[in-house]
Scaffold this motif. Structure first.
Motif, PDB file in Angstrom:
ATOM      1  N   ILE A  47       0.950  -1.340  -0.005  1.00 25.49           N
ATOM      2  CA  ILE A  47       0.174  -0.041  -0.153  1.00 25.49           C
ATOM      3  C   ILE A  47       0.950   1.134   0.040  1.00 25.49           C
ATOM      4  O   ILE A  47       0.677   2.274  -0.733  1.00 25.49           O
ATOM      5  CB  ILE A  47      -1.120  -0.178   1.148  1.00 25.49           C
ATOM      6  CG1 ILE A  47      -1.839  -1.184   1.169  1.00 25.49           C
ATOM      7  CG2 ILE A  47      -1.731   1.270   1.233  1.00 25.49           C
ATOM      8  CD1 ILE A  47      -2.991  -1.492   2.067  1.00 25.49           C
ATOM      9  N   THR A  48       1.839   1.165   0.591  1.00 25.93           N
ATOM     10  CA  THR A  48       2.983   2.271   0.752  1.00 25.93           C
ATOM     11  C   THR A  48       3.221   2.812  -0.616  1.00 25.93           C
ATOM     12  O   THR A  48       3.484   3.807  -1.129  1.00 25.93           O
ATOM     13  CB  THR A  48       4.112   1.969   1.635  1.00 25.93           C
ATOM     14  OG1 THR A  48       3.510   2.028   2.971  1.00 25.93           O
ATOM     15  CG2 THR A  48       5.085   3.136   1.770  1.00 25.93           C
ATOM     16  N   SER A  49       3.940   1.386  -1.355  1.00 24.87           N
ATOM     17  CA  SER A  49       4.293   1.612  -2.595  1.00 24.87           C
ATOM     18  C   SER A  49       3.441   2.256  -3.771  1.00 24.87           C
ATOM     19  O   SER A  49       3.546   3.140  -4.268  1.00 24.87           O
ATOM     20  CB  SER A  49       4.650   0.385  -3.133  1.00 24.87           C
ATOM     21  OG  SER A  49       6.058   0.102  -2.495  1.00 24.87           O
ATOM     22  N   ARG A  81      -3.900  -3.950  11.870  1.00 26.26           N
ATOM     23  CA  ARG A  81      -2.471  -4.027  12.292  1.00 26.26           C
ATOM     24  C   ARG A  81      -1.616  -3.078  11.013  1.00 26.26           C
ATOM     25  O   ARG A  81      -0.932  -2.237  11.313  1.00 26.26           O
ATOM     26  CB  ARG A  81      -1.716  -5.249  12.272  1.00 26.26           C
ATOM     27  CG  ARG A  81      -0.738  -5.159  13.269  1.00 26.26           C
ATOM     28  CD  ARG A  81      -0.308  -6.490  14.001  1.00 26.26           C
ATOM     29  NE  ARG A  81       1.000  -6.481  14.403  1.00 26.26           N
ATOM     30  CZ  ARG A  81       1.820  -7.367  14.694  1.00 26.26           C
ATOM     31  NH1 ARG A  81       1.431  -8.398  14.677  1.00 26.26           N
ATOM     32  NH2 ARG A  81       3.084  -7.003  15.376  1.00 26.26           N
ATOM     33  N   VAL A  82      -2.108  -3.288   9.711  1.00 25.34           N
ATOM     34  CA  VAL A  82      -1.689  -2.616   8.210  1.00 25.34           C
ATOM     35  C   VAL A  82      -2.052  -1.203   8.677  1.00 25.34           C
ATOM     36  O   VAL A  82      -1.273  -0.332   8.590  1.00 25.34           O
ATOM     37  CB  VAL A  82      -2.291  -3.222   7.341  1.00 25.34           C
ATOM     38  CG1 VAL A  82      -1.870  -2.393   6.065  1.00 25.34           C
ATOM     39  CG2 VAL A  82      -1.669  -4.770   7.190  1.00 25.34           C
ATOM     40  N   ASP A  88       0.743   5.393  11.662  1.00 21.72           N
ATOM     41  CA  ASP A  88       1.708   5.984  12.214  1.00 21.72           C
ATOM     42  C   ASP A  88       2.945   6.588  11.358  1.00 21.72           C
ATOM     43  O   ASP A  88       3.743   7.446  11.596  1.00 21.72           O
ATOM     44  CB  ASP A  88       2.586   4.637  12.988  1.00 21.72           C
ATOM     45  CG  ASP A  88       1.858   4.012  14.225  1.00 21.72           C
ATOM     46  OD1 ASP A  88       0.840   4.744  14.623  1.00 21.72           O
ATOM     47  OD2 ASP A  88       2.340   3.073  14.547  1.00 21.72           O
ATOM     48  N   ARG A  89       2.983   6.019  10.115  1.00 25.51           N
ATOM     49  CA  ARG A  89       3.868   6.494   8.885  1.00 25.51           C
ATOM     50  C   ARG A  89       3.399   7.681   8.339  1.00 25.51           C
ATOM     51  O   ARG A  89       3.773   8.311   7.424  1.00 25.51           O
ATOM     52  CB  ARG A  89       3.913   5.415   7.870  1.00 25.51           C
ATOM     53  CG  ARG A  89       4.564   4.352   8.287  1.00 25.51           C
ATOM     54  CD  ARG A  89       4.957   3.391   7.071  1.00 25.51           C
ATOM     55  NE  ARG A  89       5.687   2.301   7.349  1.00 25.51           N
ATOM     56  CZ  ARG A  89       5.532   1.064   6.466  1.00 25.51           C
ATOM     57  NH1 ARG A  89       5.111   0.978   5.179  1.00 25.51           N
ATOM     58  NH2 ARG A  89       6.429   0.048   7.143  1.00 25.51           N
ATOM     59  N   ALA A 103      -3.566   9.964   3.160  1.00 27.06           N
ATOM     60  CA  ALA A 103      -3.291  11.329   3.739  1.00 27.06           C
ATOM     61  C   ALA A 103      -2.668  12.420   2.581  1.00 27.06           C
ATOM     62  O   ALA A 103      -2.043  11.895   1.730  1.00 27.06           O
ATOM     63  CB  ALA A 103      -2.311  11.371   4.816  1.00 27.06           C
ATOM     64  N   GLU A 104      -3.137  13.678   2.778  1.00 24.30           N
ATOM     65  CA  GLU A 104      -2.502  14.450   1.930  1.00 24.30           C
ATOM     66  C   GLU A 104      -0.949  14.848   2.204  1.00 24.30           C
ATOM     67  O   GLU A 104      -0.723  14.739   3.575  1.00 24.30           O
ATOM     68  CB  GLU A 104      -3.022  15.977   2.149  1.00 24.30           C
ATOM     69  CG  GLU A 104      -4.619  15.877   1.704  1.00 24.30           C
ATOM     70  CD  GLU A 104      -4.704  15.998   0.384  1.00 24.30           C
ATOM     71  OE1 GLU A 104      -3.930  16.411  -0.337  1.00 24.30           O
ATOM     72  OE2 GLU A 104      -5.833  15.657  -0.197  1.00 24.30           O
TER      73      GLU A 104
END
Length: 110
Positions: A47-49, A81-82, A88-89, A103-104
Motif C-alpha cells: 500500500i505504501t508503494s 495492524r496494517v 503511524d507512517r 493522507a495529503e
C-alpha cells in the motif's frame, strides 16, 4: 529441600538443539513461524508503494477492512495492524464512520 537440577536438563537440551537429530525430530509450528507479522508488513509495504507511486492519490478512499482482508487472504486483525502502521507512517487518515483515506502529503515533503 533442594531444588531439582533444572540447569543441567536445560543445558543438555541446548546441546542437543545443535544436532541434526534434534532438528529433524521437531517440525516447525505456527508458533515458531508467525506469518501475521510478515503479512502485515508485506501488505503495508504494498500500500505504501501504491501511495508513493501515485497509484493511490491523496484523498482517495482505501477499500474497507473486510475487502482488504479478502484481497490479501488474511484475517481482519492483520489489516487493522496494517492500518495502524500506515497511520503511524502518516500515509493514511481514518475518518470514523467514513473509512480510511490516503493522507495529503505535508507541504515540506513535496
Amino acid at each position: 529441600m533442594p531444588t531439582p537440577n533444572v540447569g543441567v536438563a536445560l543445558s543438555e537440551v541446548g546441546m542437543r538443539a545443535g544436532t541434526a537429530e534434534f532438528a529433524e525430530a521437531r517440525e516447525p509450528t505456527e508458533i515458531d513461524m508467525p506469518t501475521e507479522r510478515v503479512d502485515y508488513r508485506r501488505i503495508a509495504n504494498e500500500i505504501t508503494s501504491k501511495i508513493k507511486s501515485g497509484e493511490l492519490a491523496p484523498g482517495e478512499k482505501l477499500p474497507s477492512t473486510r475487502q482488504l482482508a479478502e484481497q490479501h487472504g488474511v484475517h481482519i486483525s492483520t489489516i487493522h495492524r496494517v492500518m495502524s502502521l500506515l497511520k503511524d507512517r502518516e500515509l493514511v487518515e481514518g475518518h470514523p464512520g467514513k473509512g480510511v483515506y490516503v493522507a495529503e502529503p505535508e507541504r515540506g515533503s513535496e
